[in-house]
Motif scaffolding. Structure first.
Motif, PDB file in Angstrom:
ATOM      1  N   PHE A  71       0.855  -1.184   0.000  1.00  0.00           N
ATOM      2  CA  PHE A  71       0.000   0.000   0.000  1.00  0.00           C
ATOM      3  C   PHE A  71       0.886   1.228   0.000  1.00  0.00           C
ATOM      4  CE2 PHE A  71      -4.405  -1.175   0.532  1.00  0.00           C
ATOM      5  CZ  PHE A  71      -5.047   0.002   0.192  1.00  0.00           C
ATOM      6  N   ARG A  72       0.560   2.170  -0.844  1.00  0.00           N
ATOM      7  CA  ARG A  72       1.345   3.400  -0.929  1.00  0.00           C
ATOM      8  C   ARG A  72       0.554   4.547  -0.312  1.00  0.00           C
ATOM      9  NH1 ARG A  72       2.904   6.609  -6.361  1.00  0.00           N
ATOM     10  NH2 ARG A  72       0.919   7.572  -5.889  1.00  0.00           N
ATOM     11  N   ARG A  73       1.254   5.357   0.422  1.00  0.00           N
ATOM     12  CA  ARG A  73       0.673   6.551   1.038  1.00  0.00           C
ATOM     13  C   ARG A  73       1.593   7.736   0.754  1.00  0.00           C
ATOM     14  NH1 ARG A  73      -3.840   4.438   1.318  1.00  0.00           N
ATOM     15  NH2 ARG A  73      -4.470   3.221   3.112  1.00  0.00           N
ATOM     16  N   THR A  74       1.054   8.920   0.985  1.00  0.00           N
ATOM     17  CA  THR A  74       1.833  10.148   0.838  1.00  0.00           C
ATOM     18  C   THR A  74       2.043  10.738   2.218  1.00  0.00           C
ATOM     19  OG1 THR A  74       0.839  10.537  -1.334  1.00  0.00           O
ATOM     20  CG2 THR A  74       1.913  12.419  -0.266  1.00  0.00           C
ATOM     21  N   LYS A  91       6.372   9.716  -1.256  1.00  0.00           N
ATOM     22  CA  LYS A  91       5.568   8.501  -1.336  1.00  0.00           C
ATOM     23  C   LYS A  91       6.227   7.447  -0.458  1.00  0.00           C
ATOM     24  CE  LYS A  91       3.021  10.448  -4.413  1.00  0.00           C
ATOM     25  NZ  LYS A  91       1.936  11.250  -3.924  1.00  0.00           N
ATOM     26  N   VAL A  92       5.427   6.776   0.368  1.00  0.00           N
ATOM     27  CA  VAL A  92       5.906   5.754   1.287  1.00  0.00           C
ATOM     28  C   VAL A  92       5.105   4.485   0.998  1.00  0.00           C
ATOM     29  CG1 VAL A  92       6.188   5.126   3.716  1.00  0.00           C
ATOM     30  CG2 VAL A  92       6.382   7.518   3.024  1.00  0.00           C
ATOM     31  N   VAL A  93       5.818   3.380   0.872  1.00  0.00           N
ATOM     32  CA  VAL A  93       5.164   2.117   0.554  1.00  0.00           C
ATOM     33  C   VAL A  93       5.368   1.131   1.698  1.00  0.00           C
ATOM     34  CG1 VAL A  93       5.043   0.184  -1.075  1.00  0.00           C
ATOM     35  CG2 VAL A  93       5.531   2.499  -1.916  1.00  0.00           C
ATOM     36  N   VAL A  94       4.287   0.502   2.114  1.00  0.00           N
ATOM     37  CA  VAL A  94       4.344  -0.579   3.092  1.00  0.00           C
ATOM     38  C   VAL A  94       4.187  -1.878   2.311  1.00  0.00           C
ATOM     39  CG1 VAL A  94       3.175  -1.697   5.035  1.00  0.00           C
ATOM     40  CG2 VAL A  94       3.347   0.793   4.947  1.00  0.00           C
ATOM     41  N   TYR A  95       5.178  -2.743   2.409  1.00  0.00           N
ATOM     42  CA  TYR A  95       5.100  -4.071   1.797  1.00  0.00           C
ATOM     43  C   TYR A  95       4.661  -5.046   2.873  1.00  0.00           C
ATOM     44  CZ  TYR A  95       7.270  -2.129  -2.314  1.00  0.00           C
ATOM     45  OH  TYR A  95       7.514  -1.375  -3.427  1.00  0.00           O
ATOM     46  N   HIS A  96       3.379  -5.401   2.834  1.00  0.00           N
ATOM     47  CA  HIS A  96       2.797  -6.236   3.879  1.00  0.00           C
ATOM     48  C   HIS A  96       3.537  -7.561   4.039  1.00  0.00           C
ATOM     49  CE1 HIS A  96      -1.198  -3.946   3.143  1.00  0.00           C
ATOM     50  NE2 HIS A  96      -0.368  -3.263   3.883  1.00  0.00           N
ATOM     51  N   ALA A  97       3.864  -8.195   2.918  1.00  0.00           N
ATOM     52  CA  ALA A  97       4.539  -9.493   2.999  1.00  0.00           C
ATOM     53  C   ALA A  97       5.884  -9.371   3.718  1.00  0.00           C
ATOM     54  CB  ALA A  97       4.725 -10.085   1.608  1.00  0.00           C
ATOM     55  N   GLY A 127      -3.355   1.821  12.215  1.00  0.00           N
ATOM     56  CA  GLY A 127      -3.644   3.226  12.507  1.00  0.00           C
ATOM     57  C   GLY A 127      -4.891   3.716  11.799  1.00  0.00           C
ATOM     58  N   PRO A 128      -4.859   4.956  11.317  1.00  0.00           N
ATOM     59  CA  PRO A 128      -6.059   5.521  10.677  1.00  0.00           C
ATOM     60  C   PRO A 128      -6.405   4.824   9.361  1.00  0.00           C
ATOM     61  CG  PRO A 128      -4.199   7.013  10.421  1.00  0.00           C
ATOM     62  CD  PRO A 128      -3.757   5.915  11.355  1.00  0.00           C
ATOM     63  N   HIS A 129      -5.507   4.007   8.847  1.00  0.00           N
ATOM     64  CA  HIS A 129      -5.765   3.305   7.586  1.00  0.00           C
ATOM     65  C   HIS A 129      -6.123   1.839   7.804  1.00  0.00           C
ATOM     66  CE1 HIS A 129      -4.572   6.747   5.244  1.00  0.00           C
ATOM     67  NE2 HIS A 129      -3.516   6.869   6.030  1.00  0.00           N
ATOM     68  N   LEU A 166      -2.123 -15.201  -9.370  1.00  0.00           N
ATOM     69  CA  LEU A 166      -2.595 -13.982 -10.002  1.00  0.00           C
ATOM     70  C   LEU A 166      -1.384 -13.099 -10.267  1.00  0.00           C
ATOM     71  CD1 LEU A 166      -5.005 -12.030 -10.661  1.00  0.00           C
ATOM     72  CD2 LEU A 166      -4.805 -11.248  -8.306  1.00  0.00           C
ATOM     73  N   VAL A 167      -1.284 -12.558 -11.455  1.00  0.00           N
ATOM     74  CA  VAL A 167      -0.178 -11.663 -11.773  1.00  0.00           C
ATOM     75  C   VAL A 167      -0.622 -10.244 -11.431  1.00  0.00           C
ATOM     76  CG1 VAL A 167       1.337 -10.788 -13.577  1.00  0.00           C
ATOM     77  CG2 VAL A 167       0.641 -13.191 -13.592  1.00  0.00           C
ATOM     78  N   SER A 168      -0.051  -9.703 -10.360  1.00  0.00           N
ATOM     79  CA  SER A 168      -0.436  -8.374  -9.894  1.00  0.00           C
ATOM     80  C   SER A 168       0.663  -7.823  -9.005  1.00  0.00           C
ATOM     81  CB  SER A 168      -1.746  -8.451  -9.103  1.00  0.00           C
ATOM     82  OG  SER A 168      -2.051  -7.212  -8.497  1.00  0.00           O
ATOM     83  N   ASN A 169       0.865  -6.520  -9.069  1.00  0.00           N
ATOM     84  CA  ASN A 169       1.801  -5.857  -8.166  1.00  0.00           C
ATOM     85  C   ASN A 169       1.111  -5.424  -6.880  1.00  0.00           C
ATOM     86  OD1 ASN A 169       3.953  -6.041  -9.942  1.00  0.00           O
ATOM     87  ND2 ASN A 169       3.388  -4.152 -10.975  1.00  0.00           N
ATOM     88  N   PHE A 170      -0.199  -5.565  -6.826  1.00  0.00           N
ATOM     89  CA  PHE A 170      -0.969  -5.066  -5.697  1.00  0.00           C
ATOM     90  C   PHE A 170      -1.631  -6.191  -4.896  1.00  0.00           C
ATOM     91  CE2 PHE A 170      -5.059  -3.308  -4.090  1.00  0.00           C
ATOM     92  CZ  PHE A 170      -4.535  -2.492  -3.115  1.00  0.00           C
ATOM     93  N   GLN A 171      -2.229  -7.159  -5.591  1.00  0.00           N
ATOM     94  CA  GLN A 171      -2.973  -8.212  -4.913  1.00  0.00           C
ATOM     95  C   GLN A 171      -2.191  -9.523  -4.916  1.00  0.00           C
ATOM     96  OE1 GLN A 171      -7.016  -8.572  -6.182  1.00  0.00           O
ATOM     97  NE2 GLN A 171      -7.145  -6.405  -6.636  1.00  0.00           N
TER      98      GLN A 171
END
Length: 182
Positions: A71-74, A91-97, A127-129, A166-171
């Motif tokens: 997930f990317r946030r600003t 831009k800050v990215v959290v890589y859950h995995a 947090g708030p997200h 699934l081929v995805s950069n997000f899911q």
């Protein structure tokens, strides 16, 4: 000062988010969780013997196979995080995995452990997200996993049939998962 409520574009974005978040993530989390369990037959067997472990097993499946990869946030303000300077607007990215396999938080992080506690994974954000649908997703996953384990005790991965990802950069999802029931 702006009037309370959402603009049309904000409403459309929120509607889209609820549709994706309430559908795609659960659709990815369920087969991913089942694949994680079936890839660790000892854990599947333990859950078959100990259905009281369904709730922590769901948390561990979410940690082990997060439905969302990143997930990317600003950043809204300047700050320092783990020694790294972040400026407002970056831009800050959290890589859950990656976060969910952090050895400083999760001992033996690459091992699926359905009894793991505490299990402070970030698969639903934080947090708030934090995901507004997290509770519903947990209930749905627990219900399905409880039924599968109770009614299909001999379920296993089909040999020679690796899952189709699934081929995805997000899911983080599966398009196909072949199983066998003895």
């Amino acid at each position: 000062m702006r009037e309370a409520g959402l603009r049309a574009d904000e409403f459309e974005t929120m509607f889209f988010l609820f549709g994706v978040a309430g559908n795609e993530t659960l659709r990815n989390g369920l087969p991913g969780g089942l694949y994680s369990l079936l890839s660790h037959p000892d854990q599947y067997a333990q859950l078959s013997r100990r259905p009281d472990l369904v709730a922590p097993a769901v948390e561990e499946m979410l940690r082990f196979w997060p439905p969302v990869l990143e997930f990317r946030r600003t950043a809204v303000r300047d700050m320092v995080l783990a020694g790294q300077s972040i400026r407002a607007g970056d831009k800050v990215v959290v890589y859950h995995a990656s976060a969910n396999r952090d050895e400083s938080v999760f001992p033996d992080a690459d091992r699926l452990d359905i009894a793991r506690t505490p299990n402070d994974h970030v698969s639903f954000g934080f947090g708030p997200h934090f995901c507004v649908g997290a509770r519903l997703a947990r209930v749905q996953m627990a219900t399905l996993i409880r039924r599968v384990v109770a009614e299909l005790p001999g379920l296993e991965l089909a040999s020679g049939a690796p899952p189709k990802r699934l081929v995805s950069n997000f899911q983080n999802g599966l398009k196909a998962l072949r199983v066998r029931w003895r």
